[in-house]
Design a protein around this motif. Structure first.
Motif, PDB file in Angstrom:
ATOM      1  N   ASP A 103       2.474 -37.571  -4.308  1.00  0.00           N
ATOM      2  CA  ASP A 103       1.143 -38.056  -3.799  1.00  0.00           C
ATOM      3  C   ASP A 103       0.832 -39.669  -3.817  1.00  0.00           C
ATOM      4  O   ASP A 103      -0.215 -40.245  -3.521  1.00  0.00           O
ATOM      5  CB  ASP A 103      -0.171 -37.290  -4.346  1.00  0.00           C
TER       6      ASP A 103
ATOM      7  N   ASP B  69       2.731 -36.572 -18.306  1.00  0.00           N
ATOM      8  CA  ASP B  69       2.054 -36.486 -16.735  1.00  0.00           C
ATOM      9  C   ASP B  69       3.093 -35.656 -15.854  1.00  0.00           C
ATOM     10  O   ASP B  69       2.659 -34.924 -14.971  1.00  0.00           O
ATOM     11  CB  ASP B  69       1.442 -37.714 -16.197  1.00  0.00           C
TER      12      ASP B  69
ATOM     13  N   SER C  23       2.434 -43.348 -13.143  1.00  0.00           N
ATOM     14  CA  SER C  23       2.238 -43.131 -14.353  1.00  0.00           C
ATOM     15  C   SER C  23       3.321 -43.652 -15.417  1.00  0.00           C
ATOM     16  O   SER C  23       4.521 -43.567 -14.847  1.00  0.00           O
ATOM     17  CB  SER C  23       2.106 -41.537 -14.757  1.00  0.00           C
TER      18      SER C  23
ATOM     19  N   VAL D  82       6.695 -41.754 -10.339  1.00  0.00           N
ATOM     20  CA  VAL D  82       6.042 -42.069  -9.270  1.00  0.00           C
ATOM     21  C   VAL D  82       6.021 -40.526  -8.655  1.00  0.00           C
ATOM     22  O   VAL D  82       7.062 -39.930  -8.389  1.00  0.00           O
ATOM     23  CB  VAL D  82       6.615 -42.862  -8.080  1.00  0.00           C
TER      24      VAL D  82
ATOM     25  N   ARG E 111       0.868 -41.363  -6.598  1.00  0.00           N
ATOM     26  CA  ARG E 111       0.250 -41.669  -8.021  1.00  0.00           C
ATOM     27  C   ARG E 111       1.457 -42.251  -8.965  1.00  0.00           C
ATOM     28  O   ARG E 111       2.545 -41.552  -8.946  1.00  0.00           O
ATOM     29  CB  ARG E 111      -0.433 -40.577  -8.716  1.00  0.00           C
TER      30      ARG E 111
ATOM     31  N   VAL F  48      -1.327 -49.851 -12.951  1.00  0.00           N
ATOM     32  CA  VAL F  48      -0.832 -49.173 -14.240  1.00  0.00           C
ATOM     33  C   VAL F  48       0.077 -49.900 -15.209  1.00  0.00           C
ATOM     34  O   VAL F  48      -0.180 -49.579 -16.419  1.00  0.00           O
ATOM     35  CB  VAL F  48      -0.105 -47.874 -13.840  1.00  0.00           C
TER      36      VAL F  48
ATOM     37  N   ASN G 142       1.192 -52.358  -9.074  1.00  0.00           N
ATOM     38  CA  ASN G 142       0.433 -51.258  -9.475  1.00  0.00           C
ATOM     39  C   ASN G 142      -0.389 -51.716 -10.749  1.00  0.00           C
ATOM     40  O   ASN G 142       0.392 -52.212 -11.706  1.00  0.00           O
ATOM     41  CB  ASN G 142       1.280 -50.070  -9.436  1.00  0.00           C
TER      42      ASN G 142
END
Length: 103
Positions: free
Chosen positions: A70, A79, A74, A67, A72, A51, A49
């Motif tokens: 969806d 978040d 971060s 995690v 995504r 990120v 990833n």
């Protein structure tokens, strides 16, 4: 449910873990040091990833990592609706948890 990869020897992770106690319906805390399966899952995430690219460049492990349902990923607690541990404002994790600022 938001998955959080971390470990108890990380003060940032420990601080977040305190915030999610009793909220198991919202968060799943995955201790990457508990077993090789957890570590392997985190390493795969970290290795694939983008990120984590900058964190790897500066030698950071990349935990805590979030995690979302969806998919995504971060590394920012905000978040996930959580408060970051800020080492600048406290001398220790105990100080930070109690709200003490400065040394």
């Amino acid at each position: 449910m938001i998955k959080i990869y971390g470990m108890p020897t990380c003060p940032y992770c420990d601080y977040l873990n305190e915030q999610i106690k009793g909220r198991e319906d919202e968060f799943e805390y995955i201790n990457i040091g508990a077993n090789i399966s957890n570590l392997s899952a985190f390493m795969h995430l970290r290795d694939t990833n983008p990120v984590f690219d900058h964190l790897k460049e500066i030698g950071d492990v990349g935990v805590p990592a979030f995690v979302f349902e969806d998919g995504r990923v971060s590394v920012d607690p905000a978040d996930a609706g959580l408060i970051s541990y800020s080492k600048r404002n406290a001398c220790s994790l105990a100080d930070h948890k109690s709200g003490r600022q400065g040394c």
